[in-house]
Design an enzyme around this catalytic site. Structure first.
Site, PDB file in Angstrom:
ATOM      1  N   TYR A   1     -11.485   4.155   2.467  1.00 57.41           N
ATOM      2  CA  TYR A   1     -12.611   3.274   3.044  1.00 57.41           C
ATOM      3  C   TYR A   1     -12.757   3.620   4.627  1.00 57.41           C
ATOM      4  CZ  TYR A   1      -8.885   0.187   4.632  1.00 57.41           C
ATOM      5  OH  TYR A   1      -7.694  -0.354   5.233  1.00 57.41           O
TER       6      TYR A   1
ATOM      7  N   GLY B   1      -0.551   5.213  -7.232  1.00 54.07           N
ATOM      8  CA  GLY B   1      -0.813   3.731  -7.464  1.00 54.07           C
ATOM      9  C   GLY B   1      -2.477   3.749  -7.620  1.00 54.07           C
TER      10      GLY B   1
ATOM     11  N   THR C   1       0.767  -1.075   0.041  1.00 57.31           N
ATOM     12  CA  THR C   1       0.018   0.197  -0.091  1.00 57.31           C
ATOM     13  C   THR C   1       0.939   1.068   0.012  1.00 57.31           C
ATOM     14  OG1 THR C   1      -1.869   1.039   1.078  1.00 57.31           O
ATOM     15  CG2 THR C   1      -0.241   0.135   2.686  1.00 57.31           C
TER      16      THR C   1
ATOM     17  N   LYS D   1       3.717   1.194  -3.675  1.00 60.14           N
ATOM     18  CA  LYS D   1       3.287   0.550  -4.969  1.00 60.14           C
ATOM     19  C   LYS D   1       4.077   0.570  -6.170  1.00 60.14           C
ATOM     20  CE  LYS D   1      -1.600   0.361  -3.494  1.00 60.14           C
ATOM     21  NZ  LYS D   1      -2.879   0.463  -3.932  1.00 60.14           N
TER      22      LYS D   1
ATOM     23  N   ARG E   1      -1.150  17.244  -8.943  1.00 65.88           N
ATOM     24  CA  ARG E   1      -0.521  18.496  -8.591  1.00 65.88           C
ATOM     25  C   ARG E   1       0.985  18.860  -9.457  1.00 65.88           C
ATOM     26  NH1 ARG E   1      -1.932  19.863  -3.232  1.00 65.88           N
ATOM     27  NH2 ARG E   1      -2.968  18.293  -2.219  1.00 65.88           N
TER      28      ARG E   1
ATOM     29  N   ASN F   1       0.389  -3.957  -6.288  1.00 67.91           N
ATOM     30  CA  ASN F   1      -0.159  -4.047  -4.897  1.00 67.91           C
ATOM     31  C   ASN F   1      -0.142  -5.460  -4.326  1.00 67.91           C
ATOM     32  OD1 ASN F   1      -2.293  -4.969  -6.326  1.00 67.91           O
ATOM     33  ND2 ASN F   1      -3.637  -4.763  -4.631  1.00 67.91           N
TER      34      ASN F   1
END
Length: 494
Positions: free
Chosen positions: A224, A127, A61, A65, A149, A86
């Site tokens: 999440y 990623g 994570t 990645k 960005r 991943n």
């Protein structure tokens, strides 16, 4: 297929800031292998972890990645195209092979065919964004725009152009005309993640709002935790369908487990169970409602039923201010109390799996409503104003319960995921159990009434737990269908 020796090894998540990850709980439900959180703070540490042969594979994570790819011996096709890994498997030869299961996870957020012909805008170029780009491309999106960005640096490592119908490009945040016509908007940065950035929205940081996207149909946030980021709340308020990244996490985890164990897993059954049960175990439950509607007593009982910690916001506010809410309102006025209440709410909402009873007027502040919706499942305990207790409640005594109810009920409804009727008086009625209590002459009248009250309270707590599970199941079923496919039946809660 029979499990290989490979599947009996340990597995783990490589990343930075992994302490809040759901991956260990997820893989405990998917497979029978040990799974660890492997906190990595440097590239040197990353290399050392990859050498540990007790691990048959890894999930990867943020922020590794892309970095991890140079330490792998082989890349599966999807990982090579996306340019991010991943999932890693240690092959029998000892070689490390990289995969990208995030693409399948990202695609699962949308109903089959929904992205075809749509203009998709992805906020971010990390990623997760690359996985979503590939998922949108495979799903037939008309155009894919990634907002960065640092667009010049991103263009050097991201597959763009019109080759093979890819039709994707990278633009800067300043180039607004290139992305404000999005039909599908995906938030793929860490902005909005608990706990460090939960109060932030990537759009707000660039002077934008969801309402600037005039053709928006659906929005997804690959985060999440928390349950509803500020980005998702804004998108929902603008009328878009929304979904967070939990389903993506589970699907990519299922694919990783299939790679490690060489077994095909029943994806839909696992999704239905894990979406419901992970939230049943971990999603905060927040009760709102009028003063005297029973939030505290019922909340305590629900916490017992769910084996959770209980938080009474009024009591927590009293501890912070060293003054009872009623006394604070009398001495300093309601506005002073509301400021203290908001500060208390910010301190107690830490993402733990608790049950919280909010104050009767907590919903009066927009900031508080946003915080409650962000954290978890919100239930409104609705009770007739004529039945509400007013003792020790200065606002109810001064203004009357009817006036307060009419003022606040729309805000309770706006905040809540479900409405629960609470008009029964606990401890009243003469069913078989109550009559048996009344016939027991060894019990005093007080003991008889208390026993009936406790019996009814326990019964209500069990009922509320069933309502919570029902709401979470309905949420899971909607997520199984994916964004872009309306439910056949809009079943209401009890």
């Amino acid at each position: 297929m029979e499990r290989t020796d490979q599947a009996k090894q340990r597995y783990g998540l490589i990343g930075f800031g992994t302490e809040h990850s759901l991956s260990p709980a997820l893989h405990a439900r998917i497979g029978d292998y040990p799974y660890d959180l492997l906190e990595v703070h440097s590239e040197e540490q990353l290399r050392e972890v990859l050498k540990r042969e007790e691990y048959g594979g890894f999930n990867v994570t943020h922020p590794y990645k892309e970095t991890v790819m140079k330490y792998l011996d082989e890349l599966e096709d999807t990982a090579a195209v996306v340019g991010a890994v991943n999932t890693i498997r240690r092959l029998p030869s000892g070689a490390l092979r990289g995969y990208n299961t995030d693409v399948d996870g990202a695609a699962s957020l949308f109903a089959p065919g929904f992205l075809k012909g749509k203009r998709v805008v992805i906020l971010g170029t990390g990623g997760a964004a690359l996985a979503m780009q590939e998922a949108a491309h495979r799903s037939g999106a008309e155009e894919i725009v990634l907002v960065s960005r640092n667009p010049e640096a991103a263009k050097k490592r991201i597959p763009c152009g019109t080759e093979a119908g890819r039709r994707s490009r990278v633009v800067s945040w300043e180039d607004r005309e290139a992305y404000l016509d999005a039909e599908i908007l995906i938030q793929a940065t860490p902005i909005g993640m608990s706990p460090q950035a939960a109060d932030r929205s990537i759009l707000g940081e660039h002077g934008l709002a969801v309402t600037d996207f005039g053709q928006l149909k659906a929005a997804a946030d690959m985060i999440y935790h928390p349950h509803r980021t500020l980005f998702l709340q804004e998108a929902e308020a603008a009328g878009a369908e929304t979904m967070n990244g939990l389903k993506m996490l589970i699907v990519q985890g299922i694919r990783a487990a299939e790679i490690w164990t060489e077994e095909k897993l029943p994806e839909e059954d696992i999704l239905r169970e894990v979406l419901t049960e992970l939230r049943m175990e971990r999603l905060p439950i927040l009760l709102v409602g009028m003063p005297g509607s029973g939030k505290s007593q019922i909340g305590k009982q629900l916490a017992k039923e769910c084996h959770r910690r209980f938080i009474d916001l009024d009591k927590a506010t009293r501890l912070l201010a060293d003054c009872a809410p009623s006394e604070m309102i009398r001495k300093y006025g309601e506005e002073r109390f509301r400021e203290t209440e908001t500060e208390t709410l910010r301190q107690v909402l830490n993402g733990e799996p608790y049950v919280l009873a909010a104050g009767g007027g907590t919903v009066l502040r927009e900031e508080n409503r946003r915080l409650l919706c962000r954290e978890g499942l919100v239930l409104y305990l609705d009770r007739d104003p004529a039945k509400l207790a007013t003792k020790g409640r200065p606002l109810s005594q001064q203004r009357g319960t009817e006036a307060l109810y009419d003022e606040r009920r729309p805000l309770y409804l706006e905040t809540a995921d479900a409405v629960v009727d609470n008009n029964r008086n606990l401890g009243e009625g003469f069913d078989k159990f109550t009559r048996k209590l009344l016939q027991n002459k060894r019990l005093s009248e007080r003991e008889r009434s208390q026993s009936a009250y406790v019996r009814d309270l326990r019964s209500f707590g069990k009922r509320l737990k069933r309502i919570v599970r029902k709401e979470l199941r309905m949420m899971a079923e909607q997520e199984l269908r994916g964004l872009g496919e309306s439910p056949e039946n809009d079943e209401s809660a009890e």
